[in-house]
Scaffold this motif. Structure first.
Motif, PDB file in Angstrom:
ATOM      1  N   PHE A   1       0.838  -1.202   0.000  1.00 53.24           N
ATOM      2  CA  PHE A   1       0.000   0.000   0.000  1.00 53.24           C
ATOM      3  C   PHE A   1       0.874   1.253   0.000  1.00 53.24           C
ATOM      4  CE2 PHE A   1      -2.739   3.036   2.518  1.00 53.24           C
ATOM      5  CZ  PHE A   1      -3.635   3.294   1.489  1.00 53.24           C
ATOM      6  N   LEU A   2       1.979   1.231   0.742  1.00 53.68           N
ATOM      7  CA  LEU A   2       2.900   2.368   0.740  1.00 53.68           C
ATOM      8  C   LEU A   2       3.434   2.624  -0.666  1.00 53.68           C
ATOM      9  CD1 LEU A   2       4.865   4.475   1.937  1.00 53.68           C
ATOM     10  CD2 LEU A   2       6.391   2.573   2.528  1.00 53.68           C
ATOM     11  N   LYS A   3       3.897   1.591  -1.334  1.00 51.89           N
ATOM     12  CA  LYS A   3       4.448   1.748  -2.675  1.00 51.89           C
ATOM     13  C   LYS A   3       3.369   2.238  -3.644  1.00 51.89           C
ATOM     14  CE  LYS A   3       7.173  -1.506  -4.214  1.00 51.89           C
ATOM     15  NZ  LYS A   3       8.361  -0.695  -4.513  1.00 51.89           N
ATOM     16  N   PHE A   4       2.170   1.702  -3.516  1.00 53.48           N
ATOM     17  CA  PHE A   4       1.056   2.099  -4.379  1.00 53.48           C
ATOM     18  C   PHE A   4       0.718   3.578  -4.198  1.00 53.48           C
ATOM     19  CE2 PHE A   4      -3.635   2.668  -4.538  1.00 53.48           C
ATOM     20  CZ  PHE A   4      -3.844   2.471  -5.900  1.00 53.48           C
ATOM     21  N   MET A   5       0.584   4.026  -2.947  1.00 47.89           N
ATOM     22  CA  MET A   5       0.195   5.412  -2.688  1.00 47.89           C
ATOM     23  C   MET A   5       1.311   6.381  -3.073  1.00 47.89           C
ATOM     24  SD  MET A   5      -2.910   5.244  -1.722  1.00 47.89           S
ATOM     25  CE  MET A   5      -3.369   6.782  -0.899  1.00 47.89           C
TER      26      MET A   5
ATOM     27  N   GLN B   1      -7.969  15.703  -2.101  1.00 48.09           N
ATOM     28  CA  GLN B   1      -8.864  14.836  -1.341  1.00 48.09           C
ATOM     29  C   GLN B   1      -9.579  13.853  -2.267  1.00 48.09           C
ATOM     30  OE1 GLN B   1     -12.622  16.243   0.707  1.00 48.09           O
ATOM     31  NE2 GLN B   1     -11.370  15.835   2.523  1.00 48.09           N
ATOM     32  N   ASN B   2     -10.014  14.337  -3.426  1.00 46.13           N
ATOM     33  CA  ASN B   2     -10.680  13.441  -4.387  1.00 46.13           C
ATOM     34  C   ASN B   2      -9.738  12.341  -4.865  1.00 46.13           C
ATOM     35  OD1 ASN B   2     -13.068  14.869  -4.220  1.00 46.13           O
ATOM     36  ND2 ASN B   2     -12.687  16.098  -6.064  1.00 46.13           N
ATOM     37  N   LEU B   3      -8.476  12.713  -5.110  1.00 52.65           N
ATOM     38  CA  LEU B   3      -7.499  11.725  -5.534  1.00 52.65           C
ATOM     39  C   LEU B   3      -7.261  10.703  -4.435  1.00 52.65           C
ATOM     40  CD1 LEU B   3      -5.379  10.605  -7.487  1.00 52.65           C
ATOM     41  CD2 LEU B   3      -3.756  12.297  -6.573  1.00 52.65           C
ATOM     42  N   LEU B   4      -7.161  11.174  -3.202  1.00 54.85           N
ATOM     43  CA  LEU B   4      -6.958  10.272  -2.075  1.00 54.85           C
ATOM     44  C   LEU B   4      -8.129   9.308  -1.948  1.00 54.85           C
ATOM     45  CD1 LEU B   4      -5.318   9.424   0.411  1.00 54.85           C
ATOM     46  CD2 LEU B   4      -6.442  11.270   1.687  1.00 54.85           C
ATOM     47  N   GLU B   5      -9.330   9.827  -2.048  1.00 52.68           N
ATOM     48  CA  GLU B   5     -10.523   8.976  -1.943  1.00 52.68           C
ATOM     49  C   GLU B   5     -10.560   7.950  -3.075  1.00 52.68           C
ATOM     50  OE1 GLU B   5     -15.391   9.466  -1.381  1.00 52.68           O
ATOM     51  OE2 GLU B   5     -14.162  11.192  -1.972  1.00 52.68           O
TER      52      GLU B   5
END
Length: 464
Positions: free
Chosen positions: A236-240, A294-298
């Motif tokens: 998940f770290l690498k993905f984000m 925020q939209n990108l994070l969601e």
């Protein structure tokens, strides 16, 4: 009051009003968690400028008088511990911010300025000093520099040494070494300031600094994520990090035992996610468009859920939510209050090994009936994990048992017994687990070269 000759000489130089001695020391202490214990020292000096410190050190050097430097007194390795035959230089009156230069994005200041005051000052100029951690309200920048502190944003901005452009230091004999440059590139010989960053006051006393600032981000967003598999914590770290395009600024890992305690009824902090997961990740983005970020994070959280990379997620929808999120990570005093005879650890190791290592440490601590409670959290993106261990007593034998459980596996993992708090006196015997004999001998050579009489923070890091 001032019966010793060297104290009288220092009083003549800097002024008697800058000195406490004798019974006047009863309200001083060596750590904010031990305020009930009176300070052991011959005297405390309160310099207001670099010249004061130079005068103090010149005289102490002449009399072979040992010195301990005190900043915010939040260190966790005994670096500010004193004895009755030492004197203290307290930096709290050297608290001036001298200049904020928006064009060069620098801050020039004295070493006693509190970290939170730095944040407030630069924010008014739409700038950011990214270093932050739970003790920001009391930690002084001189101590931050002397320990090469890390904090919550090392993943993006690096350790303290990455944020220092210029430094002024007073050596043991009173010599002032000043290189207060605002430039990023300077290959004119040895980078001498790096000797003093992280040296815990054993090579010289930091008096002033030039800090490197960043443009203030226009948006800050955070999310809490639940994960059951450590491999997915890494994935998940690498993905984000890839998909967020450079705005990921923090990635904190919290084990469930911490998460439960920090969101219990006694804290009045609402839990953002249900209990029952092994890991909770708190991440932060710093960008330039709040809604877009925020939209990108969601959107990315949704993708991670769809790929079974994470088990649950939520993001802060208001400033109040964001504050609650970070209290769960930063308000470590809640955990300390649950620990009798607390032992603190700040180790580091390769990211891939953290999950198994912590499982092994927990299993070993469970077998010690004297261990009552333990907690783990950390800046996992940079390989740094913190433990707090509460015990039935503070005996030397039990302390060593716990130390061995936490420290001994680090040697074959190529880890470190200190990620950001330093060595002090508490970790000296374990330094050889992460430093070779040749490295330790070189440290000893540097110490004896810069402080041949051994008067600066003696007995800390290494014995000379």
């Amino acid at each position: 009051m001032m019966t010793e000759k060297f104290i009288e000489e220092i009083a003549h130089k800097i002024g008697a009003e800058k000195i406490l001695a004798g019974s006047e020391l009863k309200n001083r202490f060596c750590h904010i968690w031990e305020m009930e214990k009176p300070l052991l020292a011959k005297a405390v000096f309160f310099p207001t400028n670099t010249t004061d410190i130079s005068d103090i050190l010149t005289i102490c050097h002449k009399y072979n008088q040992p010195i301990v430097t005190h900043g915010g007194l939040t260190n966790l390795v005994g670096s500010t511990t004193t004895s009755k035959d030492e004197v203290v230089i307290a930096m709290e009156r050297m608290n001036q911010i001298e200049e904020i230069d928006p064009s060069s994005r620098t801050l020039t200041l004295q070493a006693g300025v509190i970290l939170e005051n730095i944040h407030l000052a630069v924010e008014k100029n739409n700038l950011l000093f990214p270093m932050t951690f739970g003790a920001k309200g009391s930690a002084q920048i001189g101590g931050v520099i002397s320990t090469n502190a890390g904090g919550l944003r090392v993943f993006k901005y690096g350790m303290t040494r990455n944020l220092i452009l210029g430094l002024e230091v007073v050596l043991a004999d009173g010599t002032i070494i000043s290189s207060m440059k605002k430039i990023i590139k300077d290959n004119s010989g040895y980078d001498l300031k790096q000797l003093f960053i992280g040296s815990e006051g054993t090579l010289g006393i930091v008096t002033r600094a030039v800090l490197r600032l960043q443009e203030k981000p226009r948006s800050r967003n955070s999310a809490f994520v639940a994960i059951n598999d450590y491999e997915n914590v890494v994935a998940f770290l690498k993905f984000m990090d890839l998909e967020l395009g450079g705005i990921l600024s923090g990635y904190e890992l919290i084990w469930e035992v911490n998460f439960k305690e920090m969101t219990s009824s006694s804290t009045n902090i609402p839990k953002p996610l249900p209990y029952g997961y092994k890991y909770y990740v708190l991440l932060e983005t710093l960008g330039n468009n709040h809604i877009r970020d925020q939209n990108l994070l969601e959107e990315l959280l949704g993708e991670a859920l769809a790929q079974d990379m994470i088990n649950d997620a939520t993001f802060a929808q208001s400033a109040q939510h964001l504050e609650f999120f970070w209290k769960i990570r930063e308000d470590v005093d809640v955990l300390v209050d649950k620990c009798n005879h607390v032992q603190n650890f700040d180790i580091s190791l390769p990211l891939k090994d953290i999950g198994n290592y912590v499982d092994q440490v927990f299993a070993a601590l469970d077998k010690l009936h004297e261990v009552e409670v333990y907690f783990a959290h950390g800046h996992v993106a940079d390989g740094n994990i913190h433990f707090l261990v509460g015990k039935t007593d503070n005996s030397v034998e039990l302390t060593k048992k716990v130390n061995d459980i936490v420290y001994n596996p680090l040697k074959h993992l190529n880890g470190s017994v200190s990620a950001e708090h330093g060595i002090g006196v508490h970790k000296k015997e374990y330094l050889e687990l992460c430093r070779s004999a040749e490295e330790i001998e070189l440290m000893r050579l540097l110490k004896t070269s810069l402080d041949p009489k051994g008067i600066l923070n003696r007995g800390k890091i290494i014995d000379t």
